[in-house]
Design a protein around this motif. Sequence first.
Motif, short mmCIF file in Angstrom:
data_model
loop_
_atom_site.label_atom_id
_atom_site.label_comp_id
_atom_site.label_asym_id
_atom_site.label_seq_id
_atom_site.Cartn_x
_atom_site.Cartn_y
_atom_site.Cartn_z
N LYS A 70 31.39 42.46 31.55
CA LYS A 70 31.56 42.89 32.87
C LYS A 70 32.63 41.52 33.30
O LYS A 70 33.49 41.95 34.29
N ALA A 71 32.43 40.52 33.08
CA ALA A 71 32.92 39.45 33.82
C ALA A 71 34.68 39.30 33.31
O ALA A 71 35.44 39.29 34.16
N GLY B 159 36.38 42.24 35.27
CA GLY B 159 36.37 42.06 36.39
C GLY B 159 37.68 41.11 36.45
O GLY B 159 38.30 41.20 37.43
N ARG C 34 40.95 43.26 36.21
CA ARG C 34 40.88 44.08 37.30
C ARG C 34 41.49 43.62 38.55
O ARG C 34 41.99 44.04 39.41
N ALA C 35 41.01 42.13 38.75
CA ALA C 35 41.38 41.38 39.63
C ALA C 35 42.74 41.20 39.92
O ALA C 35 43.46 40.47 41.03
N THR D 128 29.24 48.88 32.51
CA THR D 128 30.53 48.51 33.10
C THR D 128 31.62 49.42 32.42
O THR D 128 31.66 49.53 31.02
#
Length: 208
Positions: free
Chosen positions: A53-54, A57, A60-61, A100
Amino acid sequence: MRQSVALVDYGAGNLHSVHNALKRVGAPVSVTADPDEVRAAERIVLPGVGSFKACLGGLRAISGMIAALEERVLDHGTPFLGICVGMQMLATRGLEHGTTKGLDWISGEVRLIEPSDPAIKVPHMGWNDVAVMPHAKGHSVIEEGEAYFLHSYHFVADDPHDVLAMTDHGEGLVAAVARDNIIGVQFHPEKSQAYGLAMLEHFLEWRP
């Protein structure tokens, strides 16, 4: 002459060790968070440690990064290597800290290792065999050998033909996946000494 390599920088913990390993095998490597540099690269490496998940993330950031990766890898066939969580992110979904959505480049999901024998410890950590699947014998990147693993979740592919190699930790676990110009390894080539450096050299020479 070696082709240029973009090593995607989204804050992954193994970024610098992968960078050093690629330099050791003579790769002209650029550590980058710039989608335009990724679009210009002739080969792409996505590292990763930590949670599914991290890592998703973090990727995608970076505005435009996933679109740039899809353009180069899926549309233009650029050779791609995912390492550890960088490989897991290729899946359809990950089940760590909830569900996710992954990149869905290789259909499957990433699940917790749950060995039936309580004596088998999780995470799977240390040196273990990499056994190439019969249908993948002769693949130019992955060979039989021993590599360094560190993970608590594992990739479960929907199509067995996407599995390039397996390892054993109380049960069979996927050590590598591949499809067309995409390859992902669960182990850490940057920590796998001669075996890992040879694998990175094979990736640099790979013509999928």
